[in-house]
Write a protein that holds these residues in place. Structure first.
Motif, PDB file in Angstrom:
ATOM      1  N   GLY C 276       0.833  -1.193   0.000  1.00 47.20           N
ATOM      2  CA  GLY C 276       0.000   0.000   0.000  1.00 47.20           C
ATOM      3  C   GLY C 276       0.870   1.247   0.000  1.00 47.20           C
ATOM      4  N   TRP C 277       0.295   2.352   0.440  1.00 46.96           N
ATOM      5  CA  TRP C 277       0.996   3.636   0.511  1.00 46.96           C
ATOM      6  C   TRP C 277       2.357   3.474   1.219  1.00 46.96           C
ATOM      7  CZ3 TRP C 277       0.881   8.476  -1.298  1.00 46.96           C
ATOM      8  CH2 TRP C 277       1.651   9.432  -0.638  1.00 46.96           C
TER       9      TRP C 277
ATOM     10  N   SER D  17       3.339  10.817   9.774  1.00 44.42           N
ATOM     11  CA  SER D  17       4.606  10.154   9.474  1.00 44.42           C
ATOM     12  C   SER D  17       4.506   9.395   8.146  1.00 44.42           C
ATOM     13  CB  SER D  17       4.971   9.192  10.607  1.00 44.42           C
ATOM     14  OG  SER D  17       6.174   8.515  10.326  1.00 44.42           O
ATOM     15  N   ALA D  18       3.407   8.669   7.981  1.00 47.78           N
ATOM     16  CA  ALA D  18       3.222   7.920   6.730  1.00 47.78           C
ATOM     17  C   ALA D  18       3.129   8.867   5.547  1.00 47.78           C
ATOM     18  CB  ALA D  18       1.967   7.052   6.826  1.00 47.78           C
ATOM     19  N   VAL D  33       3.862   2.247  -6.682  1.00 48.83           N
ATOM     20  CA  VAL D  33       3.407   1.107  -5.878  1.00 48.83           C
ATOM     21  C   VAL D  33       2.477   1.576  -4.765  1.00 48.83           C
ATOM     22  CG1 VAL D  33       4.211  -0.558  -4.152  1.00 48.83           C
ATOM     23  CG2 VAL D  33       5.363  -0.389  -6.367  1.00 48.83           C
ATOM     24  N   GLY D  34       1.304   0.984  -4.695  1.00 52.51           N
ATOM     25  CA  GLY D  34       0.372   1.291  -3.617  1.00 52.51           C
ATOM     26  C   GLY D  34      -0.392   2.587  -3.814  1.00 52.51           C
ATOM     27  N   ILE D  35      -0.271   3.187  -4.976  1.00 53.26           N
ATOM     28  CA  ILE D  35      -0.948   4.454  -5.262  1.00 53.26           C
ATOM     29  C   ILE D  35      -2.268   4.179  -5.964  1.00 53.26           C
ATOM     30  CG2 ILE D  35      -0.829   6.609  -6.602  1.00 53.26           C
ATOM     31  CD1 ILE D  35       1.140   6.506  -4.349  1.00 53.26           C
ATOM     32  N   ASP D 292      -2.155   0.685   9.492  1.00 52.82           N
ATOM     33  CA  ASP D 292      -3.238   1.665   9.481  1.00 52.82           C
ATOM     34  C   ASP D 292      -2.788   3.037   8.980  1.00 52.82           C
ATOM     35  OD1 ASP D 292      -5.457   0.244  10.085  1.00 52.82           O
ATOM     36  OD2 ASP D 292      -5.624   0.886  12.161  1.00 52.82           O
ATOM     37  N   PRO D 293      -1.638   3.560   9.414  1.00 54.22           N
ATOM     38  CA  PRO D 293      -1.253   4.895   8.949  1.00 54.22           C
ATOM     39  C   PRO D 293      -1.061   4.961   7.434  1.00 54.22           C
ATOM     40  CG  PRO D 293      -0.037   4.294  10.928  1.00 54.22           C
ATOM     41  CD  PRO D 293      -0.739   3.062  10.473  1.00 54.22           C
ATOM     42  N   SER D 294      -0.634   3.877   6.817  1.00 52.73           N
ATOM     43  CA  SER D 294      -0.538   3.869   5.357  1.00 52.73           C
ATOM     44  C   SER D 294      -1.919   3.957   4.729  1.00 52.73           C
ATOM     45  CB  SER D 294       0.137   2.580   4.870  1.00 52.73           C
ATOM     46  OG  SER D 294       1.499   2.589   5.198  1.00 52.73           O
ATOM     47  N   GLY D 295      -2.865   3.255   5.335  1.00 55.74           N
ATOM     48  CA  GLY D 295      -4.232   3.314   4.829  1.00 55.74           C
ATOM     49  C   GLY D 295      -4.791   4.723   4.899  1.00 55.74           C
TER      50      GLY D 295
END
Lengths: 334, 334, 334, 334
Positions: C276-277, D17-18, D33-35, D292-295
């Motif tokens: 993910g991100w 931070s993410a 990636v992940g975008i 979670d922070p990436s989400g």
């Protein structure tokens, strides 16, 4: 030919349902499936008769025990076996110590009193123990309330030549047994634990009660994991944390989840993260499904036979044979 | 101060990569993470030096062993540690018994020859054992090819006062270890096994080779499960089935899956279905992730130290201490 | 009031067992549990009668279809419902095209012929289609053998005003459906797939046949995953590999495992590793348990109703409505 | 050439931070990636600059934002990328409405104010919105506090031609997204849900806060599941239960578990029990691991670009494009 053991039961909940139905199943089928000890001191699992039962729920009192075990909130399933009436009407349980005489009278003919009520009422537990003493009956305490760990009570049972087994039943197979076995296995193989958790979900009244008092139970579950030598850090809903040996990694017990649709089935999710040679990762994820009341009955059947055999042999007090079946055997600090 | 053990290695595959990198990691960091035996007969894990290495791949021959271990098809990961050059160029391995003298000469200075080539070439394994005998070097056979189980070879090592350990390394932690532990746990707790399976997935050359010869490996995995007393029924891709003790339930090993993207990581899915008290269902589902080469190196490090210590003490032949680290120790039928 | 649909079935295996038992269950109980389309063109699931059945197994021929469905190797479970005799004796199936007349005669009174034999016998499939043409009956081909994809056959059904639906049933709920849904979900949410695998285990004859011809089935499973736009790399036991769009990540199908104790239950383990991100890891592990024959019957019930309705309306040839229920609808390249 | 978007951030926690690290990673690597949306209205993910940051923790105030994001209790991992200093010192956040002017002044030059503080302080959220209004900056509210749902505030943003997006960010990929997708899939395929649960475990401050107020969060999670049309029954630690459509089966959310060792990784266990054709069982068990922070950052990056684009185009108030990225978009009842 062996004389069958006459057992009185306090509490007509799921554990008693599993015991009563299982006795019928095994006696009728001769099956040994799921039986840990087919024979103890000559006594088979089918050699037990429930001759009295005590409960406090008005709905259960007066009903035959084979019917009362299916009344709510009980939710242990109906086993696939014939269950003839036991001709044992559930008796009103005692509320305070003034009723010890009445209960003792109702114990006439019983050899073992299995105390299988919910934990958390130590005065009640001791009152029933008093009734057993008066009636000359062996006493088995499956709850975490201190009875066998009460030196004064133990002395009285010893003096009377009556067995007193307890406290706190260790399930035949549950999350603690499995989690400990896996932690031990990693240790034996030289892996280093990084972290571990367990989550327990269930749908019994027991679970409902425990989620209302979560930290107590989680601490107890953490304690159950400590004999492995692994550190245990509890992380309770309220945010407290008991710290163990940090070097040995973190073992966490997540809050219990009461999910009514699970009924008497417990589901546990376990995770163990470790490192092997070269500090490479080893991970284990486990899902366990098990019926808690079966885990209790599968041990109660052994405690009953140990108690009966000791009674018949005139061996009062505790029994070394029972210690491994109990979380807090007599002698443990309260 | 202890003299470091000089080891020669046959095979520069993933297992040697895990060994060489791990030695560097532990020597540099002083870490004991993932180490089963920190010290054996005074020898720590950092007290081992690789002084020679044999391989057959033209790409690897002539390269320093610390570079050769990263060449394809090797896919064990680069560990997070400095890896200084070993100043050990990979030597051309032997192809037939005419080269024993050349190999024996190349073993000058070594104390232990660790035979860590792929299984399935017994003549090659025995030729290396012959070279070790000629060079006065202890021999450790990690493959399933019979070397330590060959009575004639064992007699020659004994006569020469040289240790001969083997055959067939038992991983520090793998599917068999875990599956056996769970089967034993159910048995100890009195549960009755209904059925069980394991599926193994991996991405090494080893896995690729095994899927080409699936029944052999699956039978070996089934054999690995039999000491538990549980029945094992193999169900191979080609449809064969080895039947065990039906009453004890079915343990099945599904076909190995070669999934290159897993690289040196093995993934196993295990399921155990059992019955407890009242014949109620108990089920366990497990996912294991582990690096197979680490599991090998974590045991090789013990075998090397046992062999070196025996050599230095003049104890030739097999070693009782090594038996539990091997699937087919000397004395086992071939 | 609607006239019930009269169906003849070729093949008295697990899928037919699920169909016949399910029809009895739903008709009797009025339940709609597990039903995707309660009504299609006015036809409910209870509005179907099996009026003829063809099989080649001597044990099944002559038995009532409600008994024959429980004969080995069938292992779909007995559902919890009354199953009155159908008064339909299983007829000897055709072995070659010389028997088309006999079969056509046996189809008198039927409206739909459901071809539910094992895949891999295209000549037999086409012979039954010929019998259906001769008898004026709609034909539904659930196997992967090309029937509806045969333009010449399709033209004959169209000319006769008879529906021809096929080929290759898409299960109501199976591994492909689930795997595709998860791959699509990751894509929709913008995650980047790194790798994915599926392992399928089962205990039916179908599974036994497929493990004998593993690459064909795995390629078919990989094809089933391709509409998601994700790359699919098959890694067969024999080492072949079909390469897709590498950038989109690897989706691997491990060898099928035939585990007889699973009977008609299929177990699949799925793993999806994504990012993910911030290129952080997202991982999904899934275990699916499902009865394959139920997945087939749940779609056959729709195909039968679509075919019957088209027949009654005089719409010959293929049906757009059926396309989503088939893996290779007519028009697909063979 | 596009002008980069200048963003101010309230809250220097894991989500920031993410965001900050991810911006550096993507700008430097060009990776996608992940975008989810590489470009929105001409703006790429690398076209964002963080120009101001507000926090209340004394340790963070005054530090460069690229350092402050690694201070405890933050525990989002350090991504594998260079992170040059942003030359943005963290500013003291506002404590009450008297400081709106100071904050508005600090917003000079910014185009979007991303409100990414912990939920539960609606007055603070509104004060920051007031500062944004004063400074002529678009406002994005990622918390569940009602800001965009406040009609009076929305009217002021519309009047000022300033975008106001909110409330309550919907994660790019989390338990609700997955659980809903699976519930929908079962429904689409015609399976009947019997029961389902989810357990969420995490180690962030967010998790710690949520377990202190468990029922609120679990009700929110249950609400998140309701759009599927499936019933949702919450079973909170305190024993409450919200009942939905019983016929559609039970979806339960177990208590959140705060397990510090998980750090910013969330682990969820999902189970779905259903029935297919013939009322046979279908079961799904899922384990999800995700940061979670990436989400959050993966969605914030879209909200920022939507807000910036609307600001530059003079489109004030809410944006239809943002609605699907929010759990409670403007117009939703508070």
């Amino acid at each position: 030919m062996i004389e069958r053991v006459k057992v009185a039961v306090v509490g007509v909940g799921n554990n008693t349902s599993a015991l009563v139905q299982g006795l019928a199943l095994y006696r009728h089928s001769g099956s040994l499936v799921g039986i840990r000890k087919p024979v103890i001191d000559g006594l088979g699992v089918g050699d037990i008769d429930v001759v009295a039962a005590f409960a406090t729920s008005p709905e259960k009192i007066g009903r035959d025990v084979t019917e009362a075990i299916f009344l709510p909130p009980n939710n242990f399933p109906r086993l696939n076996c014939d269950l003839p009436s036991a001709d044992v009407a559930v008796t009103k349980g005692l509320v305070d110590a003034t009723e010890i005489d009445r209960v003792a009278a109702a114990l006439a003919g019983a050899e073992v009193l299995l105390y299988s009520a919910p934990s958390g009422r130590p005065e009640t537990a001791r009152a029933y123990a008093g009734a057993a003493l008066r009636a000359g009956v062996a006493f088995v305490n499956t709850t975490s309330d201190p009875v066998a760990r009460d030196p004064e009570l133990m002395a009285r049972f010893e003096a009377a030549g009556l067995p007193l087994l307890g406290d706190d039943l260790a399930s035949q197979f549950g999350t603690s047994v499995l989690h400990n076995a896996l932690l031990r296995l990693l240790e034996e193989r030289g892996l280093t634990l990084v972290s571990s958790y367990q989550v327990n979900l269930g749908g019994t009244e027991d679970f409902r009660n425990l989620v209302e008092n979560p930290n107590t139970k989680r601490q107890s579950k953490l304690n159950a994991l400590s004999p492995t030598g692994n550190a245990a850090t509890g992380n309770a809903a309220a945010g407290n944390a008991a710290t163990g040996n940090a070097a040995a990694g973190t073992v966490a017990v997540a809050p219990l989840g009461y999910l009514p649709h699970l009924a008497s089935q417990k589901v546990a999710h376990l995770n163990l993260e470790a490192q092997g040679w070269g500090e490479t990762a080893v991970s284990l994820d486990v899902k366990l499904k098990v019926h808690d009341p079966s885990g209790a009955a599968g041990v109660n059947i052994d405690l009953i036979r140990i108690a009966a055999s000791a009674l018949r042999d005139g061996r009062g007090g505790h029994s070394a044979e029972a210690a491994s079946l109990l979380k807090s055997p007599s002698g443990t600090a309260i």
